[in-house]
Design a protein around this motif. Sequence first.
Motif, PDB file in Angstrom:
ATOM      1  N   ALA A   4      68.468  34.551  52.109  1.00  0.00           N
ATOM      2  CA  ALA A   4      68.734  33.259  52.738  1.00  0.00           C
ATOM      3  C   ALA A   4      69.564  32.403  51.787  1.00  0.00           C
ATOM      4  O   ALA A   4      69.323  32.395  50.574  1.00  0.00           O
ATOM      5  N   PRO A  40      70.844  28.542  51.194  1.00  0.00           N
ATOM      6  CA  PRO A  40      70.876  27.117  51.555  1.00  0.00           C
ATOM      7  C   PRO A  40      72.298  26.568  51.477  1.00  0.00           C
ATOM      8  O   PRO A  40      73.063  26.916  50.575  1.00  0.00           O
ATOM      9  N   LEU A  75      70.778  28.654  55.657  1.00  0.00           N
ATOM     10  CA  LEU A  75      69.703  27.688  55.859  1.00  0.00           C
ATOM     11  C   LEU A  75      70.268  26.282  55.712  1.00  0.00           C
ATOM     12  O   LEU A  75      71.073  26.028  54.808  1.00  0.00           O
TER      13      LEU A  75
END
Length: 245
Positions: A147, A149, A173
Motif C-alpha cells: 500500500a 500513501p 491510499l
Amino acid sequence: MRIGVLGTGNMAEALATHWVRVGHQVTVGGRDAHKARRLATRIGGDARAGGLREAAASGRDAVLAALPFGAGEDVAREHQAALDGKALIDCSNPVGPGFRLLTRPGVSAAQHLAAAAPGAHVVKAFNLCHEDVWRMRPPVFGGRPLAVPVCGDDETALARVRELVRDLGCTPLAGGGLERAGLLEATAALFIALWVGQGADAQAIAPPLAYATGPGGQAGAGGTEAVGQRQGMHGQRSAGRDQRP
C-alpha cells in the motif's frame, strides 16, 4: 502518460522502469547528460534522455522529482516555469544523521518543493520503501500488494499519481492533503531507524486492522473514525480524572 523524471539515481530507475513497461513515455533528465543517456538505455522501451529542463517540460502528465532533499528544491526553483500546472511527485526523505528529520518543525520536504515551484501540484508518494522494493514486479508481501500513501491537494494530480501507483502493482491510499506529507516523512525516519538502526521489523509495531480498536473491535469501513472516537472518549475520561480534587 508522458512523464518527466528529474534525476538519474536508483529511485528514478526503479519507478521509471515500471512506468515504461506498462506503456508510459518517460523522459529522464539530469545535469550529467551521459548518466541520463545510460539510464534511459537501461530502462529501455520508450525511455528517452535529456536535460533537467527537457524532462520537466516533457512531463505533460506528471513529473517525478527523484532527487535528494534540498537538491529537488533547487531544481524545481530553477525550472518552475516548465513545472507550472503539472503533477510533481516528491519521493524524497529529509533524514539525516541519527535518523533525524532535516526539516524544521511543521514544514515538510514536500512543502519546500511546493514553495520552490508554486505553480506545480506537488504530491508526496513512494517515500516509505527502499528503491529495491520498488524494483519488485510487483511488490507483494504475504499475498498482499504493498500500500502506498499519497498526499496532495489537487484532485487531478492525485488521480494521476494513484494510477502510477497501480501501475507498480501497488494499492494507493489516501493520505490527506499536502500538509500531512510531513507525517509520511516522519514515518519514513522512524522506519529507517527501526530497520537500519535496530534491525527491527517495523510492521510489528502495529496490530492488524481487525485489532485496531483492541480484541473484538470492528475496524472495517469507518474504522478510522471509530478509533478516533474511542481515543477522544479516553482523553475525555482522562481529563475528567485529572480535574478531580
